[in-house]
Design an enzyme around this catalytic site. Sequence first.
Site, PDB file in Angstrom:
ATOM      1  N   GLU A  60      68.427 -27.945  19.328  1.00  0.00           N
ATOM      2  CA  GLU A  60      68.146 -26.728  20.093  1.00  0.00           C
ATOM      3  C   GLU A  60      68.503 -25.584  19.171  1.00  0.00           C
ATOM      4  O   GLU A  60      69.675 -25.320  18.914  1.00  0.00           O
ATOM      5  CB  GLU A  60      68.976 -26.708  21.387  1.00  0.00           C
ATOM      6  CG  GLU A  60      68.425 -25.734  22.430  1.00  0.00           C
ATOM      7  CD  GLU A  60      68.702 -24.291  22.102  1.00  0.00           C
ATOM      8  OE1 GLU A  60      67.784 -23.612  21.567  1.00  0.00           O
ATOM      9  OE2 GLU A  60      69.809 -23.833  22.348  1.00  0.00           O
TER      10      GLU A  60
ATOM     11  N   CYS B  75      70.129 -17.785  22.620  1.00  0.00           N
ATOM     12  CA  CYS B  75      68.908 -18.319  22.024  1.00  0.00           C
ATOM     13  C   CYS B  75      67.690 -17.930  22.840  1.00  0.00           C
ATOM     14  O   CYS B  75      66.571 -17.901  22.339  1.00  0.00           O
ATOM     15  CB  CYS B  75      68.997 -19.837  21.879  1.00  0.00           C
ATOM     16  SG  CYS B  75      69.389 -20.688  23.413  1.00  0.00           S
TER      17      CYS B  75
END
Length: 478
Positions: free
Chosen positions: A250, A284
Amino acid sequence: MEKISFLGSYINGSFKKANKKYLTKKHNSPADFKDIIFTWSDKNREGIDRVVLAGKIAYKNWTRLSVKQRVKKLKPLKAIIKKNISSWAELISRETGKPLWESKGEVKALISKMDFVFEEGIKRIQKQVVPQAHGAVRFKSRGLILVIGPFNFPMHLAFGQILPALVSGNTVVFKPSEKTPASAQKLTQAFHQLDLEPGVFQMIQGGAEISKKLSSHPKISAVLFTGSFEVGQKIKSALIKDFSKILALEMGGYNSALIWESANLNLAVAETLKGCFWTSGQRCSSTSQIILHKKIANRFIKKFISSAQKIKTEHWSKNSFMGSLIDSMALKRFFSLQQEIKKRGGEILLEGKQILKDKGWYVSPGIYKMKFDKNSSFGTKENFTPQVILYETNSLDEALEMINHSGYGLSLSVFSKNKKVKEDCFNFANVGLINYNLSTIGASGYLPFGGVGKSGNNRPAGSFAIDSCVIPIAEKNK
């Protein structure tokens, strides 16, 4: 603030504190330079092989337990977390600079994660009988799993992978970010209170070299990583010839908010402010660019800038909209992007400035406007700061080109009442999450969380995290 004791790495059931002569690194709060959280060492002197051996030995007994038995051993964590919401949140805020309200939300999310994994997550690994094949599908644990955590949500994001890994029968080595070692220590102390065999859960403090050695160790069965694309790329390159490991990456995003002509502008402004500036842009899933239909652009920009100018950036204890950046490197990236925009002829709609210089790494929001150049490399690098670039277009095709330009593919927010706009975004935007009339941030644990391209390698976390922790085994009967 109170200075806490650095306990060292947690190996085979106990903390291994380094010799005092090695405890030379001051870990200061990014929100208050005078606040020394602890003095520590980021060098691991215990030996990687010892950690791996302990995890492999503990694995045999742990994986023999039923899911129900493992849940029973892990469940007391919930009471420990509930008891410590305030103190844990305060530590997270000291260490990351996030406002206290946000850190409290992170700690509470640990409880929600336990509820989901224990009630819904384990359903994904239940035995599946397949009558047509005269057999079944069962799910077997992988072995010793390495979880590498980020700094921005130092407890929650790592916990969201640690818990599914343990429940499904794996043992875990947790390597936290070297920027948030104190939060990792606090979470590890909670695991220490559980009735777990030594080696089931371990934690190693340290820098990038520790991650590299652990990732490439032949006895590690899976690597679950949350962090930047650059670091994720290095891990993948190091493991390119090792087909034995599952690698779940990720790796952040360069996320877009598409605000089209039928959008509710007041809603769009409120949501994009959160997407751009909560956690000081250090998510993110933070919004990096806003793509506006030309018909509503001027009205949106006026409202958006007016609202952004009212944002308060203060010490975490003030519960303001924004807190500090994580460190001096983040501050450098902030001004580097602003300078690059000026050099490229971009318009500075709201100049970002350093504030509270003597206290911490604080900045005010930056808002810019540019013309899109599909042949430029600009806009292809994650910045992780509270800055956003605005673009205008009348063409949905060009808007989709803007969305996909960065090569990242995590989150997209779409503000429109037009079904065709929504369907085209679903079909042609290269992203893993689409939020309609919501900001790019704020994912649900009941849904998959992960992106494509530079954002991930198609092994999402969230509700799908447990999938990376197990091997599907086909069993057939005569």
